[in-house]
Design an enzyme around this catalytic site. Structure first.
Site: not given
Length: 601
Positions: A78, A132, A194, A258, A278, A320
């Site tokens: 990415e 990223r 998560e 986050t 989320n 989510d």
């Protein structure tokens, strides 16, 4: 001799920067020269627009591969490269190698930095080992490693100038986001929603890496850096300790929210803009309340971190629908009056336009007709539900309850758009948005929290939006003032690549099969495509060197959409539901990390 030339080129760039009064002025000055690409989004406003115009919609069909570079790393690539003068900086997924490449010598390696990281960080990286990209400022290349180490490298030599640890992978905190240099600060987010971490944004001083401030997504005012009377939400004060008031007990301590997306900055207002993700867990029944301030657009003062305003897009998220996607800053007329705007394409399927100074909500419209979990956002300022989405009971995973499979929810958890950034052209006043056209079935279940272990609490399956073109993506043009789709190009798979708009009247994006595509910004007509060696989830960039404009793109399939290929997963429900949805992708591409650079002959 070649290295001497490269060093001379770098010296020229550094000399240009040396006279700048501040890191902010230095970067702003470099950004004004479109030959460079000195930030992941090209500018502070996240427009991903270039004034270069040598490549036009008339000659883009003639693009040829100028040179290529293998990163030596598999998994999802990415982000994209930076270009300063005669040097390009390229990054990789874990182990997060950084290369400095000599543009005077066909991309030969000037230096290489490869950090030593504990591979145990890999299992706690939610959705592939992506990174990223790097940032630049004050003669330094800033890298945010998977293990949350933030390191500043000397741009000329690759030597470590300073290093600081931003989080703790043993409790699930990881680093996937790009650093952002604004003013004399390096802004860093955190991943791990998560795993029940508590999201935060941290500002480090660019000079030496010392911490300036940290603002959490939830918690008491001292943690969130909020003032109950001065921090506003839709024109009203948020109230004291708003970051704990809508959580049960001390759930906020493992509340998620986050901050692994893209950040923007308005130097005039001195405000930093970003989104929080989320809430934890994915089972909404375990966390009653609005779960503030997850799923929120934030405006923070760069110097102090104090929140000026917030807007929560998806209170008590049940699907989510992370809110981390980029905030694009534009100046446009609304109702005949000039406004300083912020536009955001959320995972929840709504595109928002706000006044970025006050946080006033101006537009909230679906940018994919398939979105069905909500009928719309209440825009009546006098309504008690002003700014809130109206949830459709049929698609409410909370109302349907635990251990019940809620079917046909659109969009899927990866959203109508995930982190893949949109572009904005001031010429057309349109946004060019890579999107997912995917729906899901979602079954929440009770889960207990253990530090460092997955804290998800839902099983998902994903599939193309029904009663449509059969594919899993669209590339669209969007009017942020009217809240309307101008045109839409269907794609077989989600468009997981960041877009680029140029003054040459060309818009570029990549596809999961591996195509770099160029389209006409006025109607989306395809002007050019080229199949690179692997699926594209990187962001298209452009620069000029020795009088010639180039287009650069990282290939390397992966990310959430490509996690099945990237990690060799076969269970359809694995990869948080993505493996089954994107199973056909293996027919069209394979793993491989490569930079491909294009130019006109």
């Amino acid at each position: 001799m070649k290295k001497t030339l490269a060093m001379a080129g770098m010296t020229a760039v550094m000399a240009l920067c040396a006279g700048a009064a501040s890191a902010n002025e230095e970067l702003a000055g470099l950004m004004k020269d479109p030959k460079n690409w000195v930030a992941q989004a090209g500018d502070f406003a996240n427009t991903r627009y270039s004034e270069l115009s040598q490549i036009t919609k008339d000659n883009v069909k003639d693009l040829k591969v100028a040179w290529t570079f293998s990163t030596g790393v598999l998994r999802g690539h990415e982000g994209g490269p930076l270009v300063l003068g005669d040097v390009m900086y390229v990054h990789t997924p874990f182990p997060n190698i950084v290369y400095a490449l000599d543009l005077n010598d066909n991309g030969s390696i000037i230096w290489k930095y490869e950090p030593k990281q504990d591979p145990n960080v890999i299992p706690v990286m939610c959705c592939d080992t992506v990174n990223r990209g790097v940032a630049y400022g004050d003669g330094k290349i800033i890298l945010h490693q998977a293990d949350t180490t933030v390191v500043a490298l000397d741009a000329k030599t690759g030597a470590v100038v300073w290093s600081v640890k931003n989080g703790d992978p043993s409790i699930g905190e990881t680093g996937t986001s790009a650093p952002h240099v604004f003013g004399d600060k390096v802004i860093i987010g955190i991943s791990g929603g998560e795993f029940g971490v508590r999201g935060s944004v941290t500002a480090y001083n660019l000079k030496d890496g010392s911490r300036a401030w940290r603002g959490y997504s939830m918690g008491p005012d001292a943690d969130t850096l909020m003032d109950g009377e001065k921090t506003m939400s839709l024109g009203k004060p948020v109230g004291k300790d708003s970051g704990t008031a809508t959580w049960e007990g001390e759930q906020w301590k493992i509340g998620g929210g986050t901050t692994w997306g893209w950040y923007s900055y308005d130097p005039e207002l001195n405000l930093v803009y970003y989104g929080s993700g989320n809430p934890s867990t994915w089972n909404p029944s375990q966390r009653p309340g609005d779960n503030k301030w997850s799923m929120t657009i934030w405006a923070r003062d760069l110097n102090t971190g104090m929140a000026k305003w917030v807007y929560q897009m998806t209170p008590h998220d049940e699907w989510d629908f992370d809110g981390i996607n980029e905030m694009i800053l534009t100046d446009q007329d609304v109702d005949g009056k000039p406004r300083k705007l912020l536009s955001h394409f959320d995972r929840n399927g709504f595109a928002y336009t706000l006044d970025r100074e006050s946080g006033e909500l101006l537009v909230a419209q679906k940018y994919d007709p398939a979105v069905n979990w909500s009928t719309g956002v209440d825009m009546d300022k006098n309504s008690p539900t002003y700014g809130r989405p109206a949830v459709v009971a049929q698609y409410s995973t909370h109302q349907n309850g635990e251990d019940v499979n809620t079917t046909g929810v659109c969009p899927a958890a990866l959203g109508t758009k995930d982190q893949q950034p949109a572009a904005y052209s001031p010429k057309t006043k349109l946004f060019y948005v890579p999107t997912n056209h995917v729906c899901m079935d979602y079954e929440p279940f009770r889960v207990s929290y253990t530090a460092g272990q997955p804290y998800v609490g839902a099983t998902l399956s994903m599939y193309p939006a029904p009663n449509s073109h059969g594919g899993m993506g669209n590339f669209i043009a969007w009017d942020g003032v009217t809240g309307k789709i101008v045109w839409s190009v269907p794609e077989q798979f989600s468009v997981w690549s960041g877009a680029l708009a140029t003054a040459g009247d060309v818009v570029f994006y990549g596809t999961l099969e591996g195509y770099l595509k160029a389209v006409d910004p006025s109607d989306g007509k395809e002007l050019y495509k080229f199949k690179t060696p692997s699926g594209i989830i990187g962001n298209v960039t452009t620069y000029e060197h020795a009088g010639k404009q180039y287009i650069a793109i990282l290939s390397g399939v992966g990310g959430w959409a490509g996690i099945g290929l990237a990690a060799g997963l076969t269970d359809p429900n694995a990869g948080l539901g993505a493996v089954g949805g994107y199973a056909a992708l293996s027919k069209y591409t394979a793993l491989g990390g490569q930079l491909t650079v294009f130019s006109l002959p």
